[in-house]
Write a protein that holds these residues in place. Sequence first.
Motif, PDB file in Angstrom:
ATOM      1  N   ARG A 159       0.843  -1.185   0.000  1.00 54.77           N
ATOM      2  CA  ARG A 159       0.000   0.000   0.000  1.00 54.77           C
ATOM      3  C   ARG A 159       0.883   1.241   0.000  1.00 54.77           C
ATOM      4  N   GLY A 160       0.236   2.384  -0.195  1.00 57.85           N
ATOM      5  CA  GLY A 160       0.975   3.633  -0.343  1.00 57.85           C
ATOM      6  C   GLY A 160       1.908   3.955   0.807  1.00 57.85           C
ATOM      7  N   ASN A 161       1.449   3.753   2.045  1.00 65.70           N
ATOM      8  CA  ASN A 161       2.269   4.128   3.200  1.00 65.70           C
ATOM      9  C   ASN A 161       3.569   3.343   3.265  1.00 65.70           C
ATOM     10  N   LYS A 162       3.510   2.075   2.897  1.00 67.05           N
ATOM     11  CA  LYS A 162       4.722   1.258   2.971  1.00 67.05           C
ATOM     12  C   LYS A 162       5.705   1.668   1.879  1.00 67.05           C
ATOM     13  N   LYS A 163       5.199   1.986   0.681  1.00 69.30           N
ATOM     14  CA  LYS A 163       6.072   2.477  -0.386  1.00 69.30           C
ATOM     15  C   LYS A 163       6.724   3.798   0.021  1.00 69.30           C
ATOM     16  N   ASN A 164       5.940   4.666   0.633  1.00 66.12           N
ATOM     17  CA  ASN A 164       6.484   5.943   1.081  1.00 66.12           C
ATOM     18  C   ASN A 164       7.556   5.737   2.154  1.00 66.12           C
ATOM     19  N   GLY A 165       7.358   4.724   2.993  1.00 69.00           N
ATOM     20  CA  GLY A 165       8.357   4.431   4.016  1.00 69.00           C
ATOM     21  C   GLY A 165       9.673   3.988   3.406  1.00 69.00           C
ATOM     22  N   LEU A 166       9.611   3.220   2.318  1.00 69.86           N
ATOM     23  CA  LEU A 166      10.851   2.791   1.661  1.00 69.86           C
ATOM     24  C   LEU A 166      11.564   3.973   1.024  1.00 69.86           C
ATOM     25  N   ILE A 167      10.798   4.879   0.418  1.00 71.75           N
ATOM     26  CA  ILE A 167      11.402   6.067  -0.182  1.00 71.75           C
ATOM     27  C   ILE A 167      12.121   6.884   0.886  1.00 71.75           C
ATOM     28  N   LYS A 168      11.499   7.017   2.031  1.00 68.91           N
ATOM     29  CA  LYS A 168      12.143   7.744   3.128  1.00 68.91           C
ATOM     30  C   LYS A 168      13.440   7.047   3.537  1.00 68.91           C
ATOM     31  N   ASN A 169      13.411   5.720   3.614  1.00 67.50           N
ATOM     32  CA  ASN A 169      14.628   4.980   3.968  1.00 67.50           C
ATOM     33  C   ASN A 169      15.722   5.181   2.925  1.00 67.50           C
ATOM     34  N   PHE A 170      15.354   5.172   1.661  1.00 62.99           N
ATOM     35  CA  PHE A 170      16.343   5.380   0.603  1.00 62.99           C
ATOM     36  C   PHE A 170      17.012   6.741   0.744  1.00 62.99           C
ATOM     37  N   LEU A 171      16.237   7.759   1.079  1.00 64.50           N
ATOM     38  CA  LEU A 171      16.782   9.110   1.192  1.00 64.50           C
ATOM     39  C   LEU A 171      17.536   9.311   2.503  1.00 64.50           C
ATOM     40  N   LYS A 172      17.108   8.621   3.535  1.00 64.95           N
ATOM     41  CA  LYS A 172      17.659   8.830   4.878  1.00 64.95           C
ATOM     42  C   LYS A 172      18.844   7.918   5.189  1.00 64.95           C
ATOM     43  N   ASP A 173      18.835   6.702   4.643  1.00 61.55           N
ATOM     44  CA  ASP A 173      19.770   5.686   5.107  1.00 61.55           C
ATOM     45  C   ASP A 173      20.844   5.278   4.113  1.00 61.55           C
ATOM     46  N   VAL A 174      20.699   5.658   2.824  1.00 56.51           N
ATOM     47  CA  VAL A 174      21.710   5.240   1.847  1.00 56.51           C
ATOM     48  C   VAL A 174      22.954   6.111   1.991  1.00 56.51           C
ATOM     49  N   ASN A 175      24.092   5.464   2.146  1.00 57.52           N
ATOM     50  CA  ASN A 175      25.365   6.162   2.302  1.00 57.52           C
ATOM     51  C   ASN A 175      26.061   6.247   0.943  1.00 57.52           C
ATOM     52  N   TRP A 176      26.013   7.415   0.310  1.00 60.90           N
ATOM     53  CA  TRP A 176      26.609   7.617  -1.004  1.00 60.90           C
ATOM     54  C   TRP A 176      28.081   8.012  -0.923  1.00 60.90           C
TER      55      TRP A 176
END
Length: 333
Positions: A159-176
């Motif tokens: 559902r939408g909320n879970k997809k949004n949670g993954l997007i937040k994780n991608f922006l918050k947790d990925v170490n570039w």
Amino acid sequence: MTPHIERKQPNELKEPEPEHCPGPESENAGKGDACNGCANQEICTSNILKGPDPDIPIINERLANISHKILVLSGKGGVGKSTFTSMLSWAISTSDEDLEIGAMDLDICGPSLPKMLGVEGESIHNSNSGWTPVYVSDNLGLMSISFMLPDSDTAIIWRGNKKNGLIKNFLKDVNWGDHLDYLIVDTPPGTSDEHLSVVNYMKDVGIDGALIVTTPQEVSLLDVRKEIDFCRKTGIKILGLVENMSGFVCPGCKKESLIFKPTTGGGKKLCEELNIPFLGSVPLDPRIGKCCDAGQNFFEDYSDSPAATAILDVVDAIRDQVELDEAMDKLNI
């Protein structure tokens, strides 16, 4: 590896959020159609769960070392948006080995960049510093949900909320790493949850702009108009529009044919009508599909292709625009 998504599950909620829940912390909490009859409706309407998102400062800090952030958008699927994202990533990373490039695949239900960039089947590494992206080359990293699935055939039924949670994780947790020159974000077709989430989470650090991909026929341009309207309503600068699959040059006779006839004038006329930059037309070349299937760099193998020349012209126009904007900002012009 099964995705682990951080989601705020307030203890005050009586039951899990129903399907199509707007989210207990959203402005529409308790007011949507999905809220009618929900055991949590009174709690959500009371505003006790709302407030500043504590993850926004973390996202801002994580993205602060990224110089340029570009969204790749399309109104309709099948126009070559992900293909163009992979071409854009290849082109910038190979044009200057000193540049550090990141690609982020936000097409959660249909991630295709790992296949196109030749790193399908790889896995990400999770450490105290965050998620490490998969590196396609020394200066090109990629983040995709595909790296978190047990196999490539696994369906994402979220559902939408879970997809949004993954997007937040991608922006918050990925170490570039210490610095990234370009972050290229491949979004799914349309103007829905994923688009709103990435714009909302990145609004403080700024998005350089959006590249919009279309094909010449009116059925594609109809949806592109909606994408342009979305950008204007959310304050995203439109870097320009590129018309993909605008013709086919026969490798044998060199004659050009129009596969998708521009019945209403195509992308160029649309740009004139809506006053946005037209970045050019890219002809069909079957070798692009071959390279994407094999995860190979099209520019290294077929640099003499008219499509390669057209794509590189688009890349140059985008880089000139975002780097000029950066210089003007530094001069406060």
